[in-house]
Write an enzyme that holds these catalytic residues in place. Structure first.
Site, PDB file in Angstrom:
ATOM      1  N   LYS A  22       0.945  -1.185   0.207  1.00 45.17           N
ATOM      2  CA  LYS A  22      -0.039   0.253   0.074  1.00 45.17           C
ATOM      3  C   LYS A  22       0.580   1.497   0.279  1.00 45.17           C
ATOM      4  CE  LYS A  22      -2.474   2.841   3.577  1.00 45.17           C
ATOM      5  NZ  LYS A  22      -2.955   2.767   4.818  1.00 45.17           N
ATOM      6  N   ASN A  23       1.928   1.066   0.847  1.00 45.67           N
ATOM      7  CA  ASN A  23       2.908   2.553   0.823  1.00 45.67           C
ATOM      8  C   ASN A  23       3.400   3.200  -0.180  1.00 45.67           C
ATOM      9  OD1 ASN A  23       1.741   2.819   3.528  1.00 45.67           O
ATOM     10  ND2 ASN A  23       2.763   1.421   4.815  1.00 45.67           N
ATOM     11  N   ARG A  91      -4.757  10.642   3.711  1.00 44.50           N
ATOM     12  CA  ARG A  91      -3.442  11.113   4.100  1.00 44.50           C
ATOM     13  C   ARG A  91      -2.726  11.337   2.772  1.00 44.50           C
ATOM     14  NH1 ARG A  91      -0.263  14.319   7.209  1.00 44.50           N
ATOM     15  NH2 ARG A  91       1.616  14.168   6.639  1.00 44.50           N
ATOM     16  N   CYS A 115      -5.568   8.222   8.541  1.00 45.92           N
ATOM     17  CA  CYS A 115      -5.310   7.483  10.382  1.00 45.92           C
ATOM     18  C   CYS A 115      -5.117   9.249  11.239  1.00 45.92           C
ATOM     19  CB  CYS A 115      -4.360   6.624  10.823  1.00 45.92           C
ATOM     20  SG  CYS A 115      -4.508   5.032  10.552  1.00 45.92           S
ATOM     21  N   ARG A 120       0.550  14.565  12.538  1.00 42.37           N
ATOM     22  CA  ARG A 120       1.389  14.279  11.570  1.00 42.37           C
ATOM     23  C   ARG A 120       1.665  15.716  10.223  1.00 42.37           C
ATOM     24  NH1 ARG A 120      -0.312   8.731   9.085  1.00 42.37           N
ATOM     25  NH2 ARG A 120       0.919   7.379  10.120  1.00 42.37           N
ATOM     26  N   ILE A 122       2.653  18.776   7.551  1.00 39.70           N
ATOM     27  CA  ILE A 122       3.005  18.394   5.847  1.00 39.70           C
ATOM     28  C   ILE A 122       3.759  19.432   5.725  1.00 39.70           C
ATOM     29  CG2 ILE A 122       0.772  17.977   5.416  1.00 39.70           C
ATOM     30  CD1 ILE A 122       0.063  20.257   4.177  1.00 39.70           C
ATOM     31  N   ASP A 305       5.193   0.876  11.634  1.00 36.28           N
ATOM     32  CA  ASP A 305       3.710   0.462  11.734  1.00 36.28           C
ATOM     33  C   ASP A 305       2.997  -1.509  12.167  1.00 36.28           C
ATOM     34  OD1 ASP A 305       2.476   2.170  10.466  1.00 36.28           O
ATOM     35  OD2 ASP A 305       3.139   1.805   8.530  1.00 36.28           O
ATOM     36  N   ILE A 327       8.143   8.139  16.757  1.00 41.57           N
ATOM     37  CA  ILE A 327       8.025   7.755  15.125  1.00 41.57           C
ATOM     38  C   ILE A 327       7.086   9.056  15.351  1.00 41.57           C
ATOM     39  CG2 ILE A 327       7.145   8.148  12.914  1.00 41.57           C
ATOM     40  CD1 ILE A 327      10.420   7.008  12.780  1.00 41.57           C
TER      41      ILE A 327
END
Length: 416
Positions: A22-23, A91, A115, A120, A122, A305, A327
């Protein structure tokens, strides 16, 4: 998928086919904006986030056909402001900004969703684009960006390692005038895969996978074919499933070298691990895992993750284990649900301390994000009794056919 019935006392054994990452797939899809050429991308996972990304591209004017392998033609893009109702859902939509700016010189994008895991920001994305020559205005939760002419290559020192910002800057720099150096860049396998994809289209990127990436800007990109790498987090999740249940598993169509740190920790926990070119075999039969001390870190360190899954493993292991999260903030929300299931966990600042117990008990639990959903489902599989996992709509954002794959290796999970 809102709620799952999960039967406990299961030992998970068998074979699992791992889906595409997915990433890697999400940013690669948005990178297609950079070119007018026809593109074919294989090993695309069937996920809600992927489907939303495809809807966003179609809205812009991109033509897309296919399923697991997609044929993409972005030559007819004529809209530069994607709709809020789609942007708000993922996101990853921030990765549209760099390609739109680089190719068309303008973009207007609402702040993205996804999520809710702590802070987080930007800022790193926007700072990087500003250094490349973009003018950016942020007003009413909307990013309005433009550049006169081409973006300009630049030496960019990232103030902190960021996978997302590295992708944004790397993508924008492919069509910039001159050379760009990203120092203190993220090294994740997904970064390498994205660079490989862009180079297939004619970009000139070297150093991906190291902390210094050099991009020599080109005038235009062409078409090409690419196969997305396997999902290392899905692989790790299934390995933990077998380890926590004292079972054995073989994960196929995966990449062992992307999971070195995870495999080391599973070996430390007592698992027997064997690897091949595209498979990993784990055997924990008849053994209760040993507790582990883990600290998340940017790749090649232990992946953030995977920390929730290893918290579950520590919860039923022998001894006392710790996990320190470096993180993201607020990524221990799921622990209150494991505690409902009998886990003995204490939180101290950015560290959880797990006092291992032999067995979890069933409960009615609520997942808070993607990885928490997978973790609580696995907890239900090994607990005594029937567990109901609520808010599992998060799951389909990042795991393809997760309940179905678990059922194939011995779980009994039903959608309620």
């Amino acid at each position: 998928m809102e709620k799952l019935y999960v039967e406990g006392n299961k030992i998970l054994n068998g074979h699992v086919i791992i889906s595409g990452s997915k990433n890697a797939a999400l940013p690669i899809l948005f990178m297609t904006i950079l070119t007018e050429g026809k593109i074919k991308i294989g090993n695309i996972p069937n996920l809600t986030d992927i489907n939303i990304a495809l809807k966003l591209l179609v809205y812009l004017g991109v033509k897309i056909t296919g399923n697991e392998t997609l044929c993409i033609d972005a030559s007819s893009i004529n809209i530069f402001c994607p709709p809020y109702n789609l942007i708000n859902k993922i996101r990853a939509s921030i990765w549209m900004l760099g390609p739109l700016l680089a190719r068309f010189g303008k973009a207007k994008i609402f702040l993205p969703g996804g999520c809710k895991i702590g802070s987080r920001p930007i800022d790193l994305h926007l700072n990087g684009l500003t250094q490349l020559g973009a003018t950016i205005n942020l007003k009413n939760n909307c990013i309005d960006a433009y550049v006169k002419g081409r973006l300009q290559g630049k030496y960019i020192l990232m103030e902190k390692i960021s996978v997302g910002a590295t992708i944004t800057i790397m993508s924008a720099a492919t069509l910039a005038k001159g050379s760009t150096i990203i120092d203190n860049a993220a090294c994740e396998p997904e970064i390498v895969d994205i660079a490989k994809f862009l180079n297939t289209l004619g970009a000139d990127i070297i150093g991906a996978g190291s902390n210094k990436i050099c991009i020599k800007g080109v005038l235009k990109l062409t078409g090409g074919t690419h196969q997305v790498i396997p999902d290392r987090i899905e692989t790790g999740t299934f390995l933990v499933a077998a380890a926590a249940s004292q079972g054995h598993i073989t994960c196929h169509k995966t990449e062992p070298k992307h999971l070195t740190n995870v495999l080391m920790k599973l070996t430390e926990a007592g698992a027997k691990i064997k690897t091949g070119k595209d498979w990993i075999k784990l055997d924990m039969r008849g053994k209760r895992p040993k507790s582990l001390n883990i600290c998340t870190a940017p790749y090649p360190g232990f992946p953030t993750d995977m920390q929730a899954q290893f918290a579950l493993l520590n919860s039923i292991s022998k001894g006392i284990g710790t996990i320190t999260e470096t993180i993201f903030e607020n990524r221990f929300i799921y622990t209150s649900e494991l505690i409902r299931m009998g886990a003995k966990i204490k939180i101290k600042n950015n560290t959880i301390i797990c006092y291992g117990i032999p067995k979890l008990i069933s409960s009615n639990v609520f997942s808070s994000d993607l990885r928490a959903s997978a973790t609580l489902i696995l907890a239900g599989c090994i607990a005594a009794g029937i567990t109901i996992v609520n808010h599992t709509y998060h799951l389909v954002r990042g795991y393809e056919s997760f309940p179905k794959k678990l059922n194939k290796i011995g779980a009994n999970i039903k959608i309620i």
